[in-house]
Design a protein around this motif. Structure first.
Motif, PDB file in Angstrom:
ATOM      1  N   HIS B 388       0.866  -1.199   0.000  1.00  0.00           N
ATOM      2  CA  HIS B 388       0.000   0.000   0.000  1.00  0.00           C
ATOM      3  C   HIS B 388       0.889   1.232   0.000  1.00  0.00           C
ATOM      4  O   HIS B 388       0.654   2.189   0.723  1.00  0.00           O
ATOM      5  N   ASN B 389       1.898   1.188  -0.843  1.00  0.00           N
ATOM      6  CA  ASN B 389       2.948   2.190  -0.797  1.00  0.00           C
ATOM      7  C   ASN B 389       3.666   2.133  -2.140  1.00  0.00           C
ATOM      8  O   ASN B 389       3.912   1.047  -2.674  1.00  0.00           O
ATOM      9  N   GLU B 390       3.999   3.311  -2.671  1.00  0.00           N
ATOM     10  CA  GLU B 390       4.664   3.348  -3.976  1.00  0.00           C
ATOM     11  C   GLU B 390       6.012   2.622  -3.947  1.00  0.00           C
ATOM     12  O   GLU B 390       6.512   2.191  -4.985  1.00  0.00           O
ATOM     13  N   ALA B 391       6.601   2.503  -2.775  1.00  0.00           N
ATOM     14  CA  ALA B 391       7.930   1.886  -2.665  1.00  0.00           C
ATOM     15  C   ALA B 391       7.858   0.361  -2.579  1.00  0.00           C
ATOM     16  O   ALA B 391       8.896  -0.306  -2.477  1.00  0.00           O
ATOM     17  N   GLU B 392       6.674  -0.207  -2.625  1.00  0.00           N
ATOM     18  CA  GLU B 392       6.492  -1.667  -2.614  1.00  0.00           C
ATOM     19  C   GLU B 392       7.424  -2.309  -3.653  1.00  0.00           C
ATOM     20  O   GLU B 392       7.514  -1.823  -4.777  1.00  0.00           O
ATOM     21  N   TYR B 393       8.108  -3.368  -3.261  1.00  0.00           N
ATOM     22  CA  TYR B 393       9.097  -3.955  -4.178  1.00  0.00           C
ATOM     23  C   TYR B 393       9.226  -5.455  -3.955  1.00  0.00           C
ATOM     24  O   TYR B 393       9.298  -5.928  -2.820  1.00  0.00           O
ATOM     25  N   VAL B 394       9.271  -6.195  -5.058  1.00  0.00           N
ATOM     26  CA  VAL B 394       9.538  -7.632  -5.015  1.00  0.00           C
ATOM     27  C   VAL B 394      10.748  -7.888  -5.913  1.00  0.00           C
ATOM     28  O   VAL B 394      10.806  -7.401  -7.050  1.00  0.00           O
ATOM     29  N   LYS B 395      11.710  -8.608  -5.411  1.00  0.00           N
ATOM     30  CA  LYS B 395      12.899  -8.922  -6.214  1.00  0.00           C
ATOM     31  C   LYS B 395      12.491  -9.752  -7.429  1.00  0.00           C
ATOM     32  O   LYS B 395      11.646 -10.655  -7.297  1.00  0.00           O
ATOM     33  N   PRO B 396      13.070  -9.485  -8.617  1.00  0.00           N
ATOM     34  CA  PRO B 396      12.697 -10.258  -9.807  1.00  0.00           C
ATOM     35  C   PRO B 396      12.787 -11.762  -9.568  1.00  0.00           C
ATOM     36  O   PRO B 396      11.879 -12.506  -9.945  1.00  0.00           O
ATOM     37  N   GLU B 397      13.833 -12.210  -8.899  1.00  0.00           N
ATOM     38  CA  GLU B 397      13.974 -13.658  -8.697  1.00  0.00           C
ATOM     39  C   GLU B 397      12.867 -14.209  -7.801  1.00  0.00           C
ATOM     40  O   GLU B 397      12.470 -15.366  -7.943  1.00  0.00           O
ATOM     41  N   ASP B 398      12.340 -13.377  -6.895  1.00  0.00           N
ATOM     42  CA  ASP B 398      11.240 -13.846  -6.045  1.00  0.00           C
ATOM     43  C   ASP B 398       9.936 -13.921  -6.836  1.00  0.00           C
ATOM     44  O   ASP B 398       9.105 -14.815  -6.617  1.00  0.00           O
ATOM     45  N   SER B 399       9.729 -12.961  -7.756  1.00  0.00           N
ATOM     46  CA  SER B 399       8.540 -13.030  -8.611  1.00  0.00           C
ATOM     47  C   SER B 399       8.573 -14.301  -9.451  1.00  0.00           C
ATOM     48  O   SER B 399       7.577 -15.025  -9.577  1.00  0.00           O
ATOM     49  N   VAL B 400       9.732 -14.587 -10.025  1.00  0.00           N
ATOM     50  CA  VAL B 400       9.843 -15.752 -10.915  1.00  0.00           C
ATOM     51  C   VAL B 400       9.724 -17.055 -10.111  1.00  0.00           C
ATOM     52  O   VAL B 400       9.026 -17.993 -10.522  1.00  0.00           O
ATOM     53  N   ALA B 401      10.353 -17.091  -8.925  1.00  0.00           N
ATOM     54  CA  ALA B 401      10.247 -18.285  -8.081  1.00  0.00           C
ATOM     55  C   ALA B 401       8.791 -18.519  -7.693  1.00  0.00           C
ATOM     56  O   ALA B 401       8.295 -19.664  -7.716  1.00  0.00           O
ATOM     57  N   GLY B 402       8.084 -17.444  -7.355  1.00  0.00           N
ATOM     58  CA  GLY B 402       6.668 -17.563  -6.989  1.00  0.00           C
ATOM     59  C   GLY B 402       5.865 -18.140  -8.151  1.00  0.00           C
ATOM     60  O   GLY B 402       4.998 -19.005  -7.954  1.00  0.00           O
ATOM     61  N   ALA B 403       6.179 -17.690  -9.365  1.00  0.00           N
ATOM     62  CA  ALA B 403       5.449 -18.180 -10.545  1.00  0.00           C
ATOM     63  C   ALA B 403       5.740 -19.657 -10.769  1.00  0.00           C
ATOM     64  O   ALA B 403       4.845 -20.442 -11.122  1.00  0.00           O
ATOM     65  N   ARG B 404       6.983 -20.069 -10.549  1.00  0.00           N
ATOM     66  CA  ARG B 404       7.331 -21.488 -10.717  1.00  0.00           C
ATOM     67  C   ARG B 404       6.565 -22.339  -9.703  1.00  0.00           C
ATOM     68  O   ARG B 404       6.043 -23.408 -10.025  1.00  0.00           O
ATOM     69  N   MET B 405       6.544 -21.847  -8.457  1.00  0.00           N
ATOM     70  CA  MET B 405       5.795 -22.552  -7.410  1.00  0.00           C
ATOM     71  C   MET B 405       4.319 -22.614  -7.780  1.00  0.00           C
ATOM     72  O   MET B 405       3.643 -23.629  -7.574  1.00  0.00           O
ATOM     73  N   PHE B 406       3.816 -21.498  -8.333  1.00  0.00           N
ATOM     74  CA  PHE B 406       2.394 -21.433  -8.684  1.00  0.00           C
ATOM     75  C   PHE B 406       2.085 -22.439  -9.802  1.00  0.00           C
ATOM     76  O   PHE B 406       1.092 -23.169  -9.743  1.00  0.00           O
ATOM     77  N   LEU B 407       2.967 -22.492 -10.804  1.00  0.00           N
ATOM     78  CA  LEU B 407       2.777 -23.446 -11.910  1.00  0.00           C
ATOM     79  C   LEU B 407       2.799 -24.885 -11.389  1.00  0.00           C
ATOM     80  O   LEU B 407       1.930 -25.703 -11.732  1.00  0.00           O
ATOM     81  N   ALA B 408       3.781 -25.185 -10.530  1.00  0.00           N
ATOM     82  CA  ALA B 408       3.877 -26.542  -9.971  1.00  0.00           C
ATOM     83  C   ALA B 408       2.601 -26.888  -9.206  1.00  0.00           C
ATOM     84  O   ALA B 408       2.096 -28.023  -9.273  1.00  0.00           O
ATOM     85  N   SER B 409       2.049 -25.891  -8.510  1.00  0.00           N
ATOM     86  CA  SER B 409       0.837 -26.126  -7.724  1.00  0.00           C
ATOM     87  C   SER B 409      -0.355 -26.375  -8.632  1.00  0.00           C
ATOM     88  O   SER B 409      -1.195 -27.240  -8.359  1.00  0.00           O
ATOM     89  N   VAL B 410      -0.443 -25.591  -9.710  1.00  0.00           N
ATOM     90  CA  VAL B 410      -1.544 -25.764 -10.660  1.00  0.00           C
ATOM     91  C   VAL B 410      -1.473 -27.160 -11.280  1.00  0.00           C
ATOM     92  O   VAL B 410      -2.492 -27.865 -11.384  1.00  0.00           O
ATOM     93  N   LEU B 411      -0.257 -27.581 -11.648  1.00  0.00           N
ATOM     94  CA  LEU B 411      -0.100 -28.911 -12.242  1.00  0.00           C
ATOM     95  C   LEU B 411      -0.503 -29.988 -11.233  1.00  0.00           C
ATOM     96  O   LEU B 411      -1.149 -30.970 -11.580  1.00  0.00           O
ATOM     97  N   GLU B 412      -0.133 -29.795  -9.979  1.00  0.00           N
ATOM     98  CA  GLU B 412      -0.500 -30.742  -8.918  1.00  0.00           C
ATOM     99  C   GLU B 412      -2.022 -30.794  -8.763  1.00  0.00           C
ATOM    100  O   GLU B 412      -2.606 -31.875  -8.644  1.00  0.00           O
TER     101      GLU B 412
END
Lengths: 415, 415
Positions: B388-412
């Motif tokens: 809730h702040n303009e300075a909100e930040y997620v590291k690129p590698e964390d975004s990509v890791a989250g997506a990989r986890m999300f894909l694995a979960s969807v496949l499961e």
């Protein structure tokens, strides 16, 4: 032998009703904020009454209004008596008006008795005592004592309609200028005496009709700011919080427990408190408050201010938030003239009034006049100590008793 | 044999940049409040991207947007994945958008691999999760679960420009209606999965890339009011004061010392505090505040609420002020589906992700979907827990890791 001057109680009470109609509010109070149309109407009314009695009327560059009864020696500095006619936006009908009209009643009672004082006696209505439309308060008496209208007031804007102080000051002066004389600011004064409602409950609860005010408390205003870190209320565990409101409530709770209970004469008030961003589900980023601190003794004030700073700084440190404190007002305590106070005590004995010596908790124009001439004040009780409120009320017998005490005091000071 | 679906990290990061430009603020955040032009632009952009990949796009009467990949059996309820595209007025670029774009990336990665699921998979972007322009939040998911747009929302006015909820809802729907299909609210769903930034600091500080969210805290909002008596700060001695702010700070200071320190999972936040009349030199007449109270367990919430009421009532009594308390929000804790959580844990083991089981401190659309279908969430770390702040930040590698986890979960979940 001249008749002894006597207060005309009915006339005084009728005058209070007359002025209560000027700027009357539906709730039974008055709205005669400084330099507004209502304030000008009250000045004009008092001027007409004064001229009808043959008194001369003057105003100075701060729009302070003076009504003069000549003395045997017109070259002597006058005895100055009075108060103010302006009010809070939802003010009561007695705050200021009672003191001004009592002083005018004394002048009339002297005239009724054809009493000729050795020195002139002047009634004054000071400009903008309340300070709510233009800050600071007591502008008229401050300017009078300084001998000039401070340059920094010229551009001040009114809180209600944004008009400029200087425009309103000049318009107020011009409205009466054709009918009355001009006086210079800060002319010499023999002594200054002011009657006012107590604005506190102590006389009423002790059933004492007259307070002899021996001084005014010192007042300090502090602005306190804690800066922490806003964060989500739901997701932020305790160890990650830097909550400025937690620090502030911790600090204030401690101060409420110590400042006033330990020092009977101290007054500690937090009148404003705020947080940003002010969202139900966000830990605040900042928390701020004001502190109004009063005590009759400068040394104790210093001590208390130090306690406050230490306590709040400690609370900030405990919560890992930043702490800022700024003093915005520092008014030293004033002790009124021993001679004038002694005259009041003598007058009370002569007139048979039970009195209490007291310190004023509120500012009054007398606080500033005390820097210019020997000064003191008389307080009368008001119901429940209520003031700055439409429900402000003084019993008719208390108004009349106060006026009798005031007349006796004026006669004592003139003798 | 089909290639195994894989997340295209560069594509996901480019999409995040693309959507961050929609409603971009000078401070690096976004302002895409619900049902504004910015929100519509984001919906339109996602629709174009989806149609370019050959997916069909639909919306329902709450303006929830659905992107459908057909399954082998199109009559089966879909697996629903997604989040929201609307933002706070000074919001960050990841809150909502990361979950929506991750879900869309998963759909694309399935299409890249020509993966044909047994059942349809649908990406959803829920309407007005934030609730800042129109309250309450999570309107889209609430309406979906209820099967209708509640009649009491129709006349709601926006906090920013005063426009009517119903007008903005219909205009948003009409803007896309010519290009996409219509869906009824509340169609059957096989399971719901949502990825979101944690909006808290615990994953980052423990250096864990994936949180498996097993439930959402219960939340109660209380409004507290103390009524005392305003009086002059200078003239009113301690024994005559009935100071509501003194009572409130006393009560809050005590609660800050007990609620969270004693119950590790509790969240106690005072986000708003106010006094009237708010004058530096007047004892307040009233003091009020809000309390946001959260805990994963209803029984503990009941206990804590009782403590708060007792503590505040006691403080009021000590200071002789009146005390009022009102509950304005009462959201029971939600425990997510054991089956979905087990699937996420299995996916994490397969994909080799270190995870932490956690309770969500914030509301999310998944909280409401849990009443309609087996649901759960995945959290990714964000810097300093800031949201809730303009300075909100997620590291690129964390975004990509989250997506990989999300894909694995969807496949499961599809297996």
């Amino acid at each position: 032998m001249m008749p002894r001057p006597e207060i005309n109680g009915e006339r005084l009470l009728a005058r209070l009703d007359l002025f209560a109609a000027v700027g009357a509010t539906p709730g039974g109070g008055v709205n005669r904020q400084a330099l507004t149309v209502g304030d000008r109407e009250a000045r004009s009314l008092l001027t007409r009454l004064a001229k009808a009695r043959g008194f001369s009327v003057f105003q100075d560059d701060a729009a302070n209004l003076f009504i003069r009864m000549e003395g045997r020696d017109g070259s002597l500095p006058p005895l100055l008596i009075g108060s103010h006619l302006d009010s809070q936006p939802s003010g009561g009908r007695f705050d200021g008006a009672l003191g001004t009209l009592t002083a005018f009643e004394v002048l009339e009672s002297l005239a009724d008795a054809a009493f000729e004082p050795d020195r002139p006696v002047e009634v004054v209505a000071w400009t903008n005592e309340e300070g709510c439309r233009f800050a600071p308060g007591c502008m008229g008496s401050r300017a009078f004592v300084e001998g000039k209208v401070p340059a920094e007031w010229e551009g001040l804007r009114a809180t209600d309609d944004g008009s400029r102080f200087n425009d309103d000051r000049l318009a107020t002066i011009e409205a009466l200028a054709p009918e009355i004389g001009h006086r210079r600011l800060g002319f010499p004064v023999a002594a200054y005496l002011e009657l006012h409602i107590e604005q506190g409950p102590s006389l009423e609860s002790a059933e004492i009709p007259v307070g002899i005010v021996t001084g005014v408390q010192g007042t300090r205003w502090l602005e306190v700011l804690f800066e922490g870190q806003t964060a989500h209320a739901g997701t932020t565990a305790l160890q990650f919080r830097r909550d400025p409101l937690k620090a502030l409530t911790r600090g204030l709770a401690a101060l409420y427990e110590t400042v006033m209970p330990e020092k009977d004469d101290a007054r500690f008030t937090v009148g404003r408190i705020a947080v940003t961003p002010g969202s139900v589900n966000a830990i605040p980023a900042t928390a701020s408050c004001t502190i109004d601190l009063r005590h009759p003794d400068t040394f104790v004030l210093d001590q208390l201010e130090e306690d406050i700073r230490t306590q709040l700084a400690g609370a900030a440190e405990t919560e890992s938030v930043s702490f800022f404190i700024r003093k915005t007002v520092d008014m030293a305590p004033v002790t009124f003239s021993e001679d004038v106070v002694a005259a009041l005590q003598a007058a009370a004995r002569t007139a048979g009034f039970k009195t209490r010596s007291m310190i004023s908790g509120a500012f009054h124009d007398a606080l500033f006049l005390a820097g210019h001439a020997p000064s003191a004040m008389i307080f009368v009780p008001c119901r429940d100590g209520l003031s700055h409120n439409e429900a402000e009320y003084v019993k008719p017998e208390d108004s009349v008793a106060g006026a009798r005490m005031f007349l006796a005091s004026v006669l004592e000071l003139l003798s």
